[in-house]
Write an enzyme that holds these catalytic residues in place. Structure first.
Site, PDB file in Angstrom:
ATOM      1  N   ASN A  52       1.208  -1.158   0.091  1.00 51.74           N
ATOM      2  CA  ASN A  52      -0.269  -0.309  -0.434  1.00 51.74           C
ATOM      3  C   ASN A  52       0.864   1.535  -0.124  1.00 51.74           C
ATOM      4  O   ASN A  52       0.235   2.533  -0.560  1.00 51.74           O
ATOM      5  CB  ASN A  52      -0.806   0.873   1.335  1.00 51.74           C
ATOM      6  CG  ASN A  52      -0.351  -0.349   2.605  1.00 51.74           C
ATOM      7  OD1 ASN A  52       0.783  -0.691   2.304  1.00 51.74           O
ATOM      8  ND2 ASN A  52      -0.867   0.316   3.224  1.00 51.74           N
TER       9      ASN A  52
ATOM     10  N   GLY B 206       2.144  -5.234   7.761  1.00 50.26           N
ATOM     11  CA  GLY B 206       1.748  -6.065   6.481  1.00 50.26           C
ATOM     12  C   GLY B 206      -0.575  -6.335   7.769  1.00 50.26           C
ATOM     13  O   GLY B 206      -0.226  -5.756   8.949  1.00 50.26           O
TER      14      GLY B 206
ATOM     15  N   GLY C  43       1.207 -11.446  10.485  1.00 46.84           N
ATOM     16  CA  GLY C  43       2.154 -10.659  11.352  1.00 46.84           C
ATOM     17  C   GLY C  43       2.678 -11.616  12.692  1.00 46.84           C
ATOM     18  O   GLY C  43       3.611 -11.863  13.330  1.00 46.84           O
TER      19      GLY C  43
ATOM     20  N   GLU D  38       3.750  -3.319  12.658  1.00 46.01           N
ATOM     21  CA  GLU D  38       3.129  -2.810  12.285  1.00 46.01           C
ATOM     22  C   GLU D  38       1.999  -3.172  11.175  1.00 46.01           C
ATOM     23  O   GLU D  38       1.740  -3.739  10.672  1.00 46.01           O
ATOM     24  CB  GLU D  38       3.250  -1.387  11.632  1.00 46.01           C
ATOM     25  CG  GLU D  38       2.620  -0.029  11.648  1.00 46.01           C
ATOM     26  CD  GLU D  38       1.708  -0.008  10.508  1.00 46.01           C
ATOM     27  OE1 GLU D  38       0.093  -0.460  10.972  1.00 46.01           O
ATOM     28  OE2 GLU D  38       2.408   0.184   9.853  1.00 46.01           O
TER      29      GLU D  38
ATOM     30  N   CYS E 133      -3.472   0.982   6.982  1.00 46.70           N
ATOM     31  CA  CYS E 133      -3.454   0.729   7.961  1.00 46.70           C
ATOM     32  C   CYS E 133      -4.154   1.773   8.919  1.00 46.70           C
ATOM     33  O   CYS E 133      -4.933   1.368   9.564  1.00 46.70           O
ATOM     34  CB  CYS E 133      -2.306   0.258   8.395  1.00 46.70           C
ATOM     35  SG  CYS E 133      -1.304  -1.532   7.864  1.00 46.70           S
TER      36      CYS E 133
ATOM     37  N   GLU F   4       8.123   2.435  14.900  1.00 46.26           N
ATOM     38  CA  GLU F   4       9.053   3.490  13.807  1.00 46.26           C
ATOM     39  C   GLU F   4       8.540   4.613  13.592  1.00 46.26           C
ATOM     40  O   GLU F   4       7.778   5.322  15.198  1.00 46.26           O
ATOM     41  CB  GLU F   4       8.480   2.908  12.638  1.00 46.26           C
ATOM     42  CG  GLU F   4       8.509   1.509  12.683  1.00 46.26           C
ATOM     43  CD  GLU F   4       8.192   0.798  10.780  1.00 46.26           C
ATOM     44  OE1 GLU F   4       8.097   1.026  10.035  1.00 46.26           O
ATOM     45  OE2 GLU F   4       8.903  -0.373  10.223  1.00 46.26           O
TER      46      GLU F   4
END
Length: 483
Positions: free
Chosen positions: A151, A227, A232, A249, A283, A462
């Site tokens: 994305n 993702g 995850g 994330e 997300c 992050e």
């Protein structure tokens, strides 16, 4: 275009000679091919990164910062070409692609500037064994894996690669198999900026084939993944037994609370960007909106009117004013999933106020942006992550009820509140279960602030200076013999 992987400064094909076609989701045309890496290619990339690590870790931090700054400048210089390539493989409109490239350059420059600003610690120690003091030093970790989705393939690459390199680590990056082309060009710019051979490597291929090999490799000490939540969890199952450092994330279902005193027009404009940018494939985005009854009609009326301006189509072609271009859903499977979620929302009480159609195009995976009023609390539109341009809206009268419904989700990435009442702002900041809360602003990931989620949205941060801490090992050093 026929692209190659980057391993140890060499542009090469996969050992098995297999390739993957990259398809434009707006036209369904093949725009390029990349190597379909196998386990041996990953082994080679990790071994190369491991060999390059000691010299890069020993490189003066100011020199590393200079390389990153030059990479940021080259990204800005080639922004037009990078954006066109990104649109061709991902589908987003050119203007949005340019925005992503700009965000990438800003993030890389942020870590170039931050690299030389890291401070240490000095601690006086008890003198039971003689005079002594302690230091806390930061040591780079080694080989880091950076696994990115389709994305926002460039910005999400930058949030991993830039802090990793700034701290003296080496990287093996694996972009999504459907969006590898722009990533490879960015890696080329990093090499041009002076990143030594083997410090940044890019392997291309399907996650099902090479993802497990990369994550479970014993010489990969750090895994950064963005993702889907299920993936995850799988990464955690592989990395856990090997005690790797991991940040995840994952998915999100961000709530928005619009209070009675909100600036409704600004809230509408911001929610539209937060939901329909990148065709809603984010997300971090406005995914459930709770509007106070006193402003509900004004908000929803303005929302529907503005959503009606969107025109799904090829991202390389500007829509005629006053229409706004929206790109395609990235995959046919993704669009089918959205349609199924939308149908379930309607079946469980929701009313489609606008959008939701898929017709009007001979080619491409398009979906008309939709607004759905009051789908049932047990509907897929409410319980699942909705990764596309479908927005459910709900009325509320009691703030406690809105807060409870905002938290009634397995996800906890972002959130926002629209009010000027400091008491409600305080309650939202403290009470919403999410990694971030915006007040009277769109959901945007600032490079200066830590970014990440709670619950099923993952863990670790992050962005921000905090990201640097996740790419180093802290080590305590005791200095004695001072008598």
């Amino acid at each position: 275009m026929e692209a190659a992987m980057l391993i140890g400064g060499e542009w090469r094909q996969a050992g098995a000679g297999e390739e993957i076609e990259v398809v434009n989701p707006a036209t369904e045309e093949v725009v390029g091919t990349v190597p379909s890496a196998q386990a041996d290619d990953v082994e080679d990339a990790v071994a190369t990164a491991k060999r390059a690590f000691p010299a890069w870790a020993a490189t003066d931090v100011e020199a590393r910062a200079h390389v990153l700054a030059k990479a940021a400048a080259l990204i800005e210089e080639r922004a037009k070409e990078l954006a066109a390539l990104l649109t061709s493989e991902q589908g987003k409109p050119i203007a949005e692609a340019r925005g992503e490239v700009t965000h990438l350059a800003h993030g890389v420059r942020y870590y170039a500037e931050a690299a030389t600003k890291v401070r240490g610690a000095h601690q006086e120690l008890p003198s039971a064994f003689g005079p002594a003091y302690g230091q806390v030093i930061r040591r780079p970790m080694g080989v880091c894996a950076a696994i990115t989705p389709y994305n926002f393939p460039l910005t999400l690459l930058g949030t991993k690669v830039a802090p990793a390199l700034a701290c003296g680590n080496t990287v093996v990056a694996k972009p999504a198999s459907t969006t590898p082309l722009a990533t490879l060009e960015v890696a080329r710019l990093f090499a041009e900026a002076g990143v030594p051979d083997g410090v940044l490597n890019v392997v291309t291929g399907r996650g099902a084939v090479i993802g497990d090999v990369l994550v479970s490799h014993r010489d990969v000490r750090r895994v950064a993944f963005t993702g889907e939540t299920g993936t995850g969890r799988h990464i955690m199952s592989l990395a856990g037994p090997l005690l790797k450092r991991v940040t995840l994330e994952l998915g999100g279902s961000d709530p928005v609370i619009v209070c009675a005193d909100a600036d409704v027009d600004t809230a509408v404009k911001s929610v539209i960007i937060g939901r329909y940018w990148n065709a809603g494939q984010a997300c971090l985005g406005c995914k459930r909106v709770f509007v106070h009854d006193s402003v509900y009609d004004d908000f929803v009326g303005g929302l529907v009117e503005r959503v009606g301006r969107y025109e799904p189509g090829d991202g390389t072609v500007k829509a005629e004013k006053p229409k706004l271009r929206m790109g395609p859903i990235h995959t046919r499977q993704g669009r089918d999933e959205l349609v199924a979620q939308l149908e379930d929302g309607v079946a469980k009480g929701g009313e489609v106020l606008i959008g939701g159609g898929t017709g009007g195009h001979d080619k491409g995976w398009f979906l008309e942006p939709a607004v759905v009023a009051e789908p049932g609390a047990d509907s897929r539109l409410v319980r699942e992550e909705v990764f596309g341009p479908v927005l459910p809206v709900f009325r509320f009268t009691d703030f406690d009820d809105a807060l409870q419904r905002a938290n009634d989700t397995p996800y906890g990435l972002g959130s926002s509140i629209w009010t000027h009442d400091v008491r409600l702002i305080h309650r939202a900041a403290q009470g919403i279960e999410a990694g971030m809360t915006w007040v009277n602003q769109i959901h945007y990931g600032y490079d200066e602030l830590p970014f990440g989620g709670v619950k099923d949205s993952g863990f670790g941060k992050e962005h921000g200076l905090e990201a640097l801490d996740s790419y180093v090992e802290l080590k305590s050093v005791v200095v004695g013999g001072l008598a």
